[in-house]
Write an enzyme that holds these catalytic residues in place. Structure first.
Site, mmCIF file in Angstrom:
data_model
loop_
_atom_site.group_PDB
_atom_site.id
_atom_site.type_symbol
_atom_site.label_atom_id
_atom_site.label_comp_id
_atom_site.label_asym_id
_atom_site.label_seq_id
_atom_site.Cartn_x
_atom_site.Cartn_y
_atom_site.Cartn_z
ATOM 1 N N CYS A 58 38.723 33.331 38.365
ATOM 2 C CA CYS A 58 38.928 33.766 36.986
ATOM 3 C C CYS A 58 38.689 35.274 36.874
ATOM 4 O O CYS A 58 39.445 36.064 37.440
ATOM 5 C CB CYS A 58 38.040 32.959 36.048
ATOM 6 S SG CYS A 58 38.615 32.948 34.341
ATOM 7 N N HIS A 83 38.687 26.820 37.721
ATOM 8 C CA HIS A 83 37.257 26.531 37.793
ATOM 9 C C HIS A 83 37.028 25.073 38.189
ATOM 10 O O HIS A 83 37.834 24.196 37.866
ATOM 11 C CB HIS A 83 36.595 26.738 36.427
ATOM 12 C CG HIS A 83 36.455 28.157 36.020
ATOM 13 N ND1 HIS A 83 35.543 29.016 36.577
ATOM 14 C CD2 HIS A 83 37.117 28.873 35.062
ATOM 15 C CE1 HIS A 83 35.630 30.197 35.989
ATOM 16 N NE2 HIS A 83 36.582 30.141 35.073
#
Length: 483
Positions: free
Chosen positions: A330, A427
């Site tokens: 991310c 994630h």
């Protein structure tokens, strides 16, 4: 009609979230429809819900303890700090605004109505709602307009159990002191108390327990010994990440100032042959790390400056020259590229900055946040991965041609030519057992945890057993009231 009870703390980090998770599993095992609820949470460690929003990760764990999908109503107000004075405010799963503390205080009446609305929806499909407070009700300077503790309890008519942390010392003062400073009407709302994190012979606290009960008039509901398996549960705070330091594969994780969604580390920290080392500001990245993992960030550009200020960019370049592996997830993925462009000032003033230059990609920030639970597979190999995406920005560039993931039929992520530097937006991928095993094997190690999900379930059941043994559960349930 549902019953409800609220667990508040005599201070921060007394163990409320873990206690609520344990109580959720206890009463769910007894056949009750239990739901967790936290009116206001402050955390950059968020979870994507089944209904497409985001809540605090602690409430997602509590939903798992109840055996139900996480939904936005379980945490209707989530504050995600972006700076020392301001936070992004998530209301019922979606971005509401970015507010400074004073402006947030003005918004509280509107937010209280939203929290009550979510609570009522949740309670309509439950037998018992276990509510978690935030911080401490003893912060009486914050009582006016409160939506996190006594203000919310008053709004829905919920009784309160107060938790003290004996491991810090002074637990009698914590609990009796809270009784002393609270307004009378708030004090009367507290019906019982728990003492948490006791080490040693619990009977040695009998006199202390009696002293608290005598001075407060509250019901003594139990003294909880230290729960040794707490580290096996997904961590709410980065400093709760546990590992067998110095053993086998070493993974270095620079602690970003606005670190976010670091649950990627939880499955790795459970592996006996993996050392997850959190590198604090001011310390160099260790030269013997097998992998440097740059986690997510709530403020990518700000944390990139923080990264450079520690000299970590120099350490990382040396790590790559030595043949080390790098993974950015991310915000960490965005930092690894050549450039980050924020033309609309999403993270502050409009700006474009140079990235770390280890991946030939560029990121452009945009207002639309990507929120999704996803399923995909590795490229090549087809190893299944599951997880979630929660980010702003779109990343493109030549290294995306070496995408190492496929999600919903589309290429995802990027890799350097030699494959040692990789990035992605996914994630939670290390919770996929086969992927985790293959990744650790690439680093020269061997995964030993065969079923991460089962290990979390085992820890929740052990926590529930712990509650059964040390909490007066019949009395606690009897103290809950209809709402």
């Amino acid at each position: 009609m549902a019953k409800a009870i609220m667990i508040q703390g005599a201070g921060s980090n007394v163990g409320k979230s873990v206690i609520v998770a344990g109580l959720c599993r206890v009463f769910a095992r007894r056949g009750l429809r239990v739901r967790p609820f936290k009116p206001q949470n402050m955390s950059n460690n968020a979870a994507v819900t089944s209904d497409g929003g985001e809540i605090g990760r602690a409430q997602a764990l509590q939903a798992l303890a109840c055996g139900v999908p996480a939904v936005v109503d379980m945490n209707p107000v989530l504050l995600k700090p972006e700076s020392d004075v301001g936070a992004q405010v998530i209301v019922q799963g979606k971005r509401f605004a970015t507010l400074k503390a004073r402006d947030y205080a003005k918004a509280k009446p509107e937010l209280l109505s939203k929290t009550v609305e979510s609570f009522q929806r949740l309670a309509a499909d439950a037998d018992l709602v276990i509510i978690e407070g935030a911080g401490s009700p003893a912060e009486i300077n914050l009582r006016a307009g409160d939506i996190a503790n006594m203000g919310f309890a008053e709004a829905v008519g919920a009784p309160v159990v107060l938790v003290g942390d004996i491991d810090r010392g002074g637990v009698i003062a914590q609990l009796v002191g809270t009784h002393a400073v609270l307004p009378a009407e708030d004090c009367e709302r507290i019906v019982g108390y728990l003492v948490n994190k006791f080490r040693g012979d619990v009977s040695l606290f009998d006199e202390g327990d009696a002293a608290i009960a005598q001075r407060t008039g509250w019901a003594a509901l139990g003294v909880l010994p230290w729960f040794t398996d707490a580290w096996k549960l997904p961590a709410e705070d980065i400093m709760d990440i546990a590992s067998s330091k110095g053993a086998g594969i070493k993974i270095a994780v620079p602690r970003l100032s606005r670190i976010a969604n670091f649950d990627d580390l939880d499955p790795l920290s459970q592996e006996p042959g993996v050392s997850v080392e959190i590198i604090e500001a001011g310390r160099p990245l260790p030269g013997d790390a097998d992998l440097v993992l740059i986690p997510g960030s709530k403020s990518t550009i700000g944390d990139l400056a923080h990264f450079r200020a520690q000299g970590w960019d120099i350490d990382l370049a040396a790590h790559v020259r030595r043949g080390g592996h790098v993974l950015g997830i991310c915000g960490g993925y965005q930092m690894l590229g050549r450039r980050i462009d924020d033309p609309e000032g999403i993270e502050g003033a409009p700006v474009a900055v140079e990235g770390l230059g280890l991946l030939d990609v560029e990121t452009v920030m945009s207002p639309e946040k990507q929120l999704a639970q996803v399923r995909g597979e590795t490229r090549p190999g087809g190893t299944e991965v599951t997880g979630y995406e929660i980010h702003i920005g779109h990343t493109t560039g030549p290294d995306c041609a070496r995408a190492w993931l496929e999600i919903a039929g589309k290429a995802a992520g990027a890799a350097s030519e030699n494959g040692r530097v990789r990035g992605c937006y996914l994630h939670g991928l290390f919770g996929s057992d086969a992927f985790r095993a293959g990744f650790i094997a690439e680093l020269g190690g061997t995964a030993q945890v065969g079923d991460y999900t089962a290990s979390v379930e085992d820890a929740l059941n052990a926590l529930a057993d712990h509650m059964e043994a040390h909490v007066d559960l019949p009395r606690l349930l009897a103290l809950a009231t209809n709402v």
